[in-house]
Scaffold this motif. Sequence first.
Motif, mmCIF file in Angstrom:
data_model
loop_
_atom_site.group_PDB
_atom_site.id
_atom_site.type_symbol
_atom_site.label_atom_id
_atom_site.label_comp_id
_atom_site.label_asym_id
_atom_site.label_seq_id
_atom_site.Cartn_x
_atom_site.Cartn_y
_atom_site.Cartn_z
ATOM 1 N N GLY A 108 1.265 -1.241 -0.578
ATOM 2 C CA GLY A 108 -0.290 -0.047 -0.352
ATOM 3 C C GLY A 108 0.381 1.131 0.125
ATOM 4 N N ALA A 109 1.581 1.458 0.428
ATOM 5 C CA ALA A 109 2.977 3.063 1.219
ATOM 6 C C ALA A 109 3.149 2.781 -0.326
ATOM 7 N N ILE A 154 4.008 10.465 -3.480
ATOM 8 C CA ILE A 154 4.195 11.732 -4.009
ATOM 9 C C ILE A 154 3.547 11.113 -5.168
ATOM 10 N N PHE A 155 3.151 10.460 -5.911
ATOM 11 C CA PHE A 155 2.209 10.494 -7.235
ATOM 12 C C PHE A 155 0.704 10.132 -7.176
ATOM 13 N N VAL A 156 0.052 9.687 -4.944
ATOM 14 C CA VAL A 156 -1.346 9.295 -5.219
ATOM 15 C C VAL A 156 -1.224 10.833 -3.358
ATOM 16 N N LYS A 157 -0.551 10.401 -2.587
ATOM 17 C CA LYS A 157 -0.823 11.513 -1.518
ATOM 18 C C LYS A 157 -0.061 13.043 -1.730
ATOM 19 N N PHE A 158 0.768 13.370 -2.570
ATOM 20 C CA PHE A 158 1.565 14.497 -3.301
ATOM 21 C C PHE A 158 2.546 15.196 -1.889
ATOM 22 N N LEU A 159 3.207 13.998 -2.037
ATOM 23 C CA LEU A 159 4.020 14.854 -0.791
ATOM 24 C C LEU A 159 5.438 14.931 -0.844
ATOM 25 N N GLY A 160 5.774 15.664 -0.600
ATOM 26 C CA GLY A 160 7.622 15.635 -0.810
ATOM 27 C C GLY A 160 8.268 16.030 -2.168
ATOM 28 N N ILE A 161 7.033 17.346 -3.044
ATOM 29 C CA ILE A 161 7.093 17.415 -4.139
ATOM 30 C C ILE A 161 8.105 18.154 -3.965
ATOM 31 N N CYS A 162 8.345 19.102 -3.540
ATOM 32 C CA CYS A 162 9.903 19.825 -3.737
ATOM 33 C C CYS A 162 10.841 19.083 -4.104
ATOM 34 N N GLY A 187 16.464 9.313 -2.802
ATOM 35 C CA GLY A 187 16.246 8.643 -2.069
ATOM 36 C C GLY A 187 16.556 7.250 -1.012
ATOM 37 N N MET A 188 17.380 7.393 -1.174
ATOM 38 C CA MET A 188 18.458 6.480 0.251
ATOM 39 C C MET A 188 18.222 6.941 1.841
ATOM 40 N N ALA A 189 18.724 8.624 1.676
ATOM 41 C CA ALA A 189 19.145 9.656 2.567
ATOM 42 C C ALA A 189 17.863 9.441 3.049
ATOM 43 N N VAL A 190 16.303 9.384 1.879
ATOM 44 C CA VAL A 190 14.835 9.562 2.593
ATOM 45 C C VAL A 190 14.395 8.554 2.841
ATOM 46 N N ILE A 191 14.608 7.128 2.516
ATOM 47 C CA ILE A 191 14.385 5.450 3.624
ATOM 48 C C ILE A 191 14.736 5.973 4.669
ATOM 49 N N PHE A 192 16.207 6.491 4.922
ATOM 50 C CA PHE A 192 16.958 6.142 6.268
ATOM 51 C C PHE A 192 16.397 6.971 7.049
ATOM 52 N N GLY A 234 8.796 4.326 -1.425
ATOM 53 C CA GLY A 234 8.274 4.585 -2.412
ATOM 54 C C GLY A 234 8.249 5.870 -3.035
ATOM 55 N N PHE A 235 8.832 6.396 -2.142
ATOM 56 C CA PHE A 235 9.654 7.459 -2.410
ATOM 57 C C PHE A 235 10.863 7.694 -3.613
ATOM 58 N N THR A 236 11.418 7.195 -3.614
ATOM 59 C CA THR A 236 12.660 6.446 -3.733
ATOM 60 C C THR A 236 11.707 5.762 -5.510
ATOM 61 N N LEU A 237 11.192 4.883 -5.267
ATOM 62 C CA LEU A 237 10.973 4.493 -6.782
ATOM 63 C C LEU A 237 9.982 5.277 -7.829
#
Lengths: 271, 195
Positions: free
Chosen positions: B12-13, B20-28, B44-49, B145-148
């Motif tokens: 789901g996540a 990004i594509f569904v919730k439109f968060l972190g667009i910057c 992406g890796m930094a965000v995952i961590f 999901g963000f990284t993808l």
Amino acid sequence: MKQILFPVIALGGLGAIFALLLAFASKFFAVERDERLPLIEEVLPGANCGGCGFAGCSACANAIIEGNAPVNACPVGGNECAKKIASIMGVEASDEAKKVAHVMCSGGNANAKKKFAYDGIKDCIAASKVQGGPLECSYGCLGLGTCKSVCPYDAIEIVDGVAKVMSDKCKACGKCVAACPKGIINIVSYDQDVFVSCSNHNKGAELRSMCNIGCIGCSLCVKNCEHDAIHIDNFLARIDYDKCTNCGKCATVCPRKLISNQSEIVSVQPE
Amino acid sequence: MTLTEIFALSLGAILIENYIFVKFLGICSFLGVSKKMDTAFGMGMAVIFVMTVASAVTYVVNRFILVPLNIGYMQTVAFILVIASLVQFVEMLLMKMMPALYQALGIFLPLITTNCAILGAALLNITNELNFIGSVIYGLSAGIGFTLAIVLFASVRQRLILSDCPKAFEGFPIALVTAALLAMSFMGFQGLKIW
């Protein structure tokens, strides 16, 4: 009271814990940065022009510290910059004369004859791909301003179809030298006033059919030079800048009025 | 938590509720750091961590400090504190381990602090009433999901630079159009909502 105290204690405590953890982490992951690096970065012009051959000013500063570049690596900052960097690095900087770019062509619309009318992209590199450019003279300045567009200091103007370097603005970064498809821009000393601004190696008769001003290799200048500073190299007069005293004798004898004496031009202009 | 639940949560996540594509968060940062594939991947890796660790820490902070003291309204402030500290930590880590990536990420690394996707993940953990393991898995999956999304987008943008497009669309406009098309295609994953 509790309503205020609890959040303050909770958040303050959280903040203190994280601060402690970060303090330990910064000790543990400390990166040894040379303390001279920010100092040198400050001295450098910060234009990131790439004239030194490195990716930018901070890359240049890095190279200076690692010993991969001399303290006078920055051609833009000149002597002043080199001296400051030298004092940071603790070495002596040798005085180096200010240098400027000079376009070795005097042709332009008035003098250089056209082979055909060029109506393509306004760029010397593009134009030079078509039959070597629209000029009869294959060495001449095309005057489409590729050098002007790469100049980070606005030091080049196209005057009457030929590029002119304004030596006061020029920092000798060498971008135009690399960009010119004809390779006719040289880096010369700022104090040099006398130039044979032509790059054409064709024989005199051929040259006369191409250009009204170019060097025909008559060697009058060579005979009149008192300092053995000018020689004919393959039908083109070349000044040996190390020997030249800027006396301007060659400029007066040149039958084509090609050899320019800039010190004279400057002194005439204000009147 | 059963394995099926974990699978459903992460799927789901990553796809169905992609940040990004569904919730439109972190667009910057999605638009800012997606010009090159490797920097996008690094981001992406930094965000995952940061997301994974932030989810775990914020869960603990919420469960054992905010809820017992009955100061749930301090959630946002406390979570931002956690995230900011984590980002500082990641910054130190990168400066030490990967200076090249540190330079490439530039200003966007400190900006993870204000990346709404991370705060979003931390807050959604609470609203969805996930337990500790669930929170960590949700944070990790959201990061993936963000990284993808950012890697997919960067790979498109790299080709976009070379392609011929109308002058008015060059740069950001065509990038935004591309992002919209990608978002629409991600809407297709809504069909996976079977659990």
